[in-house]
Motif scaffolding. Structure first.
Motif, PDB file in Angstrom:
ATOM      1  N   MET A   1      -8.536   7.782  -0.091  1.00 20.24           N
ATOM      2  CA  MET A   1      -8.999   8.953  -0.849  1.00 20.24           C
ATOM      3  C   MET A   1      -8.424   8.946  -2.263  1.00 20.24           C
ATOM      4  SD  MET A   1     -11.180  10.557   0.853  1.00 20.24           S
ATOM      5  CE  MET A   1     -11.321  12.042  -0.099  1.00 20.24           C
ATOM      6  N   THR A   2      -7.181   8.513  -2.383  1.00 24.26           N
ATOM      7  CA  THR A   2      -6.571   8.410  -3.712  1.00 24.26           C
ATOM      8  C   THR A   2      -7.356   7.434  -4.583  1.00 24.26           C
ATOM      9  OG1 THR A   2      -4.399   8.894  -2.775  1.00 24.26           O
ATOM     10  CG2 THR A   2      -4.444   7.877  -4.947  1.00 24.26           C
ATOM     11  N   LEU A   3      -7.692   6.281  -4.028  1.00 24.06           N
ATOM     12  CA  LEU A   3      -8.464   5.299  -4.781  1.00 24.06           C
ATOM     13  C   LEU A   3      -9.851   5.828  -5.127  1.00 24.06           C
ATOM     14  CD1 LEU A   3      -7.495   2.001  -2.951  1.00 24.06           C
ATOM     15  CD2 LEU A   3      -6.984   2.603  -5.317  1.00 24.06           C
ATOM     16  N   LEU A   4     -10.476   6.552  -4.203  1.00 22.91           N
ATOM     17  CA  LEU A   4     -11.803   7.108  -4.469  1.00 22.91           C
ATOM     18  C   LEU A   4     -11.748   8.155  -5.582  1.00 22.91           C
ATOM     19  CD1 LEU A   4     -14.732   6.941  -3.613  1.00 22.91           C
ATOM     20  CD2 LEU A   4     -14.268   8.662  -1.881  1.00 22.91           C
TER      21      LEU A   4
ATOM     22  N   GLN B   1      -5.384   4.472   6.553  1.00 19.28           N
ATOM     23  CA  GLN B   1      -6.273   4.230   5.417  1.00 19.28           C
ATOM     24  C   GLN B   1      -6.684   5.503   4.693  1.00 19.28           C
ATOM     25  OE1 GLN B   1      -9.744   2.070   6.567  1.00 19.28           O
ATOM     26  NE2 GLN B   1      -8.628   0.188   7.002  1.00 19.28           N
ATOM     27  N   TYR B   2      -6.622   6.636   5.340  1.00 17.22           N
ATOM     28  CA  TYR B   2      -7.230   7.844   4.783  1.00 17.22           C
ATOM     29  C   TYR B   2      -6.613   8.260   3.444  1.00 17.22           C
ATOM     30  CZ  TYR B   2      -9.255  12.447   4.442  1.00 17.22           C
ATOM     31  OH  TYR B   2      -9.928  13.542   3.997  1.00 17.22           O
ATOM     32  N   ALA B   3      -5.306   8.472   3.393  1.00 18.05           N
ATOM     33  CA  ALA B   3      -4.666   8.977   2.158  1.00 18.05           C
ATOM     34  C   ALA B   3      -4.797   7.992   0.990  1.00 18.05           C
ATOM     35  CB  ALA B   3      -3.210   9.330   2.420  1.00 18.05           C
TER      36      ALA B   3
ATOM     37  N   LEU C   1      -5.159  -2.154   6.175  1.00 15.61           N
ATOM     38  CA  LEU C   1      -4.288  -1.270   6.936  1.00 15.61           C
ATOM     39  C   LEU C   1      -4.992  -0.804   8.211  1.00 15.61           C
ATOM     40  CD1 LEU C   1      -2.960   1.019   4.063  1.00 15.61           C
ATOM     41  CD2 LEU C   1      -1.689  -0.768   5.249  1.00 15.61           C
ATOM     42  N   PRO C   2      -4.214  -0.394   9.214  1.00 13.49           N
ATOM     43  CA  PRO C   2      -4.853   0.224  10.391  1.00 13.49           C
ATOM     44  C   PRO C   2      -5.627   1.483   9.976  1.00 13.49           C
ATOM     45  CG  PRO C   2      -2.551  -0.267  10.830  1.00 13.49           C
ATOM     46  CD  PRO C   2      -2.780  -0.531   9.373  1.00 13.49           C
TER      47      PRO C   2
END
Length: 83
Positions: A31-34, A26-28, A21-22
């Motif tokens: 962070m969910t995956l992390l 990527q942030y949301a 993704l651009p």
């Protein structure tokens, strides 16, 4: 294959998709995956053992090396500044 390892493989595929993704998008999801990585490690540890936890943790750290490095620098500056 145990459910935890199947979910780990899906987590890797999801992380690879997020990486495509651009940057501003990527942030949301990143962070969910992390955040989901910790319960996933616990699940892997309970089902298949600590050796697989090491493999999963290595994959997580290798995929998130820059954000985790930035977090470490931020925390080091905050702790070092307070002392």
């Amino acid at each position: 294959m145990p459910l935890s390892l199947t979910l780990s493989a899906l987590w890797v595929v999801a992380a690879a998709c997020v990486a495509m993704l651009p940057m501003r998008w990527q942030y949301a999801p990143g962070m969910t995956l992390l955040i989901l990585a910790l319960p996933l490690c616990v699940m892997v540890g309970r089902e298949v053992g600590w050796l697989w936890v090491c493999a999963v943790a290595f994959a997580i750290i290798s995929m998130y090396r820059r954000p985790l490095g930035a977090l470490a620098r931020h925390l080091r500056a905050r702790v070092g500044g307070a002392a």
